[in-house]
Design a protein around this motif. Sequence first.
Motif, mmCIF file in Angstrom:
data_model
loop_
_atom_site.group_PDB
_atom_site.id
_atom_site.type_symbol
_atom_site.label_atom_id
_atom_site.label_comp_id
_atom_site.label_asym_id
_atom_site.label_seq_id
_atom_site.Cartn_x
_atom_site.Cartn_y
_atom_site.Cartn_z
ATOM 1 N N THR A 1 -10.986 -0.826 18.938
ATOM 2 C CA THR A 1 -10.749 0.618 18.996
ATOM 3 C C THR A 1 -10.245 1.051 20.366
ATOM 4 N N VAL A 2 -10.879 0.538 21.423
ATOM 5 C CA VAL A 2 -10.474 0.913 22.777
ATOM 6 C C VAL A 2 -9.068 0.413 23.066
ATOM 7 N N ALA A 3 -8.779 -0.837 22.668
ATOM 8 C CA ALA A 3 -7.455 -1.397 22.928
ATOM 9 C C ALA A 3 -6.365 -0.590 22.242
ATOM 10 N N GLY B 1 -5.431 -12.291 13.424
ATOM 11 C CA GLY B 1 -4.695 -12.006 14.649
ATOM 12 C C GLY B 1 -3.358 -11.336 14.387
ATOM 13 N N GLY B 2 -2.650 -11.790 13.353
ATOM 14 C CA GLY B 2 -1.361 -11.172 13.036
ATOM 15 C C GLY B 2 -1.507 -9.719 12.633
ATOM 16 N N LEU B 3 -2.536 -9.430 11.853
ATOM 17 C CA LEU B 3 -2.794 -8.052 11.446
ATOM 18 C C LEU B 3 -3.097 -7.182 12.659
ATOM 19 N N ALA B 4 -3.927 -7.695 13.572
ATOM 20 C CA ALA B 4 -4.272 -6.931 14.771
ATOM 21 C C ALA B 4 -3.042 -6.674 15.628
ATOM 22 N N SER B 5 -2.170 -7.679 15.748
ATOM 23 C CA SER B 5 -0.941 -7.510 16.531
ATOM 24 C C SER B 5 -0.043 -6.453 15.913
ATOM 25 N N GLY B 6 0.073 -6.463 14.577
ATOM 26 C CA GLY B 6 0.889 -5.457 13.904
ATOM 27 C C GLY B 6 0.353 -4.052 14.091
ATOM 28 N N ILE B 7 -0.968 -3.897 14.018
ATOM 29 C CA ILE B 7 -1.573 -2.579 14.227
ATOM 30 C C ILE B 7 -1.354 -2.118 15.661
ATOM 31 N N VAL C 1 -6.952 8.458 5.471
ATOM 32 C CA VAL C 1 -8.188 7.744 5.818
ATOM 33 C C VAL C 1 -9.012 7.468 4.562
ATOM 34 N N ALA C 2 -9.098 8.469 3.678
ATOM 35 C CA ALA C 2 -9.861 8.295 2.446
ATOM 36 C C ALA C 2 -9.262 7.205 1.562
ATOM 37 N N VAL C 3 -7.952 7.178 1.454
ATOM 38 C CA VAL C 3 -7.281 6.169 0.633
ATOM 39 C C VAL C 3 -7.469 4.780 1.224
ATOM 40 N N GLU C 4 -7.313 4.679 2.550
ATOM 41 C CA GLU C 4 -7.446 3.373 3.192
ATOM 42 C C GLU C 4 -8.867 2.827 3.079
ATOM 43 N N ALA C 5 -9.844 3.714 3.023
ATOM 44 C CA ALA C 5 -11.235 3.272 2.919
ATOM 45 C C ALA C 5 -11.568 2.748 1.524
ATOM 46 N N ARG C 6 -10.763 3.142 0.523
ATOM 47 C CA ARG C 6 -11.085 2.784 -0.859
ATOM 48 C C ARG C 6 -10.221 1.673 -1.436
ATOM 49 N N THR C 7 -8.993 1.523 -0.921
ATOM 50 C CA THR C 7 -8.085 0.543 -1.514
ATOM 51 C C THR C 7 -8.482 -0.883 -1.151
ATOM 52 N N ALA C 8 -8.157 -1.821 -2.028
ATOM 53 C CA ALA C 8 -8.551 -3.217 -1.810
ATOM 54 C C ALA C 8 -7.720 -3.887 -0.715
ATOM 55 N N THR C 9 -6.450 -3.517 -0.603
ATOM 56 C CA THR C 9 -5.563 -4.121 0.402
ATOM 57 C C THR C 9 -4.887 -3.018 1.205
ATOM 58 N N PRO C 10 -5.619 -2.370 2.102
ATOM 59 C CA PRO C 10 -5.038 -1.262 2.863
ATOM 60 C C PRO C 10 -4.040 -1.746 3.907
ATOM 61 N N MET C 11 -3.044 -0.902 4.221
ATOM 62 C CA MET C 11 -2.114 -1.234 5.295
ATOM 63 C C MET C 11 -2.806 -1.167 6.654
ATOM 64 N N LEU C 12 -3.872 -0.361 6.740
ATOM 65 C CA LEU C 12 -4.643 -0.216 7.971
ATOM 66 C C LEU C 12 -6.123 -0.353 7.657
ATOM 67 N N PRO C 13 -6.670 -1.558 7.709
ATOM 68 C CA PRO C 13 -8.094 -1.760 7.390
ATOM 69 C C PRO C 13 -8.992 -1.040 8.404
ATOM 70 N N LEU C 14 -9.655 0.004 7.955
ATOM 71 C CA LEU C 14 -10.462 0.817 8.863
ATOM 72 C C LEU C 14 -11.677 0.065 9.396
ATOM 73 N N ASP D 1 0.857 -1.191 0.000
ATOM 74 C CA ASP D 1 0.000 0.000 0.000
ATOM 75 C C ASP D 1 0.894 1.242 0.000
ATOM 76 N N VAL D 2 1.426 1.579 -1.177
ATOM 77 C CA VAL D 2 2.366 2.708 -1.279
ATOM 78 C C VAL D 2 1.702 4.034 -0.935
ATOM 79 N N PRO D 3 0.524 4.368 -1.485
ATOM 80 C CA PRO D 3 -0.098 5.655 -1.120
ATOM 81 C C PRO D 3 -0.370 5.774 0.378
ATOM 82 N N GLY D 4 -0.882 4.713 0.978
ATOM 83 C CA GLY D 4 -1.171 4.757 2.410
ATOM 84 C C GLY D 4 0.087 4.947 3.234
ATOM 85 N N THR D 5 1.165 4.255 2.862
ATOM 86 C CA THR D 5 2.424 4.377 3.586
ATOM 87 C C THR D 5 2.974 5.787 3.495
ATOM 88 N N VAL D 6 2.995 6.338 2.281
ATOM 89 C CA VAL D 6 3.543 7.691 2.078
ATOM 90 C C VAL D 6 2.725 8.732 2.831
#
Length: 467
Positions: free
Chosen positions: A257-259, A380-386, A235-248, A189-194
């Motif tokens: 969210t609380v954690a 689980g791995g994705l959640a741990s990374g976030i 946020v806008a990019v992550e909401a639209r991309t198919a494979t976001p680095m941060l799935p909203l 996810d290059v746009p999201g990372t940048v």
Amino acid sequence: MLLAVACLGQFMVLLDSTIVGAALPDMQERLHTRLSGLQWIVDSYVLLVAMLLLSGGVFADRFGRKSVFLAGVAVFTAASVLCSAAPTLGWLIAGRVLQGVGAAALSPASLALLAAAYPVPQERVRAIGLWAGFSGIGLAAGPLAGGILVDAFSWPAIFLVNVPIGAILLLAGLRVLAESRNPGAPAIDVPGTVLSVLGVGVLTYGLIEGGSRGWTSPPILGSFAAGVVLLAAFVAVEARTATPMLPLRLFRQRLFTVANTAMVVVGFALMGSAFFFSQFFVYVQGASILRAGLQTLPSSLAMVVVSPFAGRLAARYGFRIVVTAGLVLAGLGLLTMGFAHADTAYANVWWRLAVVGVGFALTMSPLTGAAIQAVGPREGGLASGISSTTRQIGAVLGVAVLGAVVRARESGGASFGAGLDSAFLTAGAVTLVSAVFTGLWLVRSKPARPRPPRQEAAESSAATSSS
């Protein structure tokens, strides 16, 4: 042997994260920099780690875990040489940026190598436990090693210690590591990372430089405005991309969210206060750098000792009770640090640091566990990374905001010691407010709606290496 290489790589990263704190007073004197310069030395590294951690895991899965691990080691080692030879603050910050890039590659890749080498769940858990435990030694060794090296050779020595470790890792890694990939890994996810790097970066610039340039000056107001725009675009990019680095979509779950919100506070208060521990002992109490390194040990040692038990306590008593208790302890410890002064005996200071360490040790593993529980086992791995990423973002903001608190007090005529008191009190108050927040809201929710199986598996595999 593979386990030893992976553990040593993570050990080097965590050693570097704490060894720098012991050297900050010497850096300030020899580089003739102000507090803002010290903030950039820390935040330039943490910012890159925070924003590239998830992408580093995806890189490892797509292009080869061995290749990315060794590339990360090479970049980190070369950057350490650059830091040690830096003639000016600017060169040192550039080296720290490169160190952050290397750490963001080698850290998730080291964990991905273990996951691939130990496919049996029980063996994998045991290997990851050793990985975490051994690397935790680096966390505790940093202040002591930093104090010794700076006292004997001055601050460049803290970076040169990475060179032999890096050389061993490269030579051993080439021989013993096996290459592995995940053919189904998602695209980068290059746009999201940048956008995330730029957005958090310009906000950090505003927070660090606002005290000296003026909070209403055009560059500072412009940086805050640009940060808001860039993060909104993220946020806008992550909401639209198919494979976001941060799935909203994951943040629809209250537990998740609380954690992660609480994890931001943990990073904020822990890293923001630890940034000032050595400076308190050197500048307020007049200790030598070596002695200051020894005196900060209770906090990191308490974290290393208590952390392995935090998950067990959470399994027995629940996330909410353990995390809330930990935040209360950490908050109270930081508040008591706000009342430590130049004439406070060390016998009346060390236990405050220990309470801070115990408190935060009780929060990190359970908060990650809560985030994983919220999304279900396949992610689980994705959640741990976030969770790791949000903690690092909190660390960036903690160093910037608490530094701004100190400078604001100094600009009002207060002493540096009084500024530190305000910073510790602020960190303690924020932590206690977060304790109330988790006490009310950290309860289990239903897992988020999963992705289609093929895409979900790809995300989970990639993010496992980011944790």
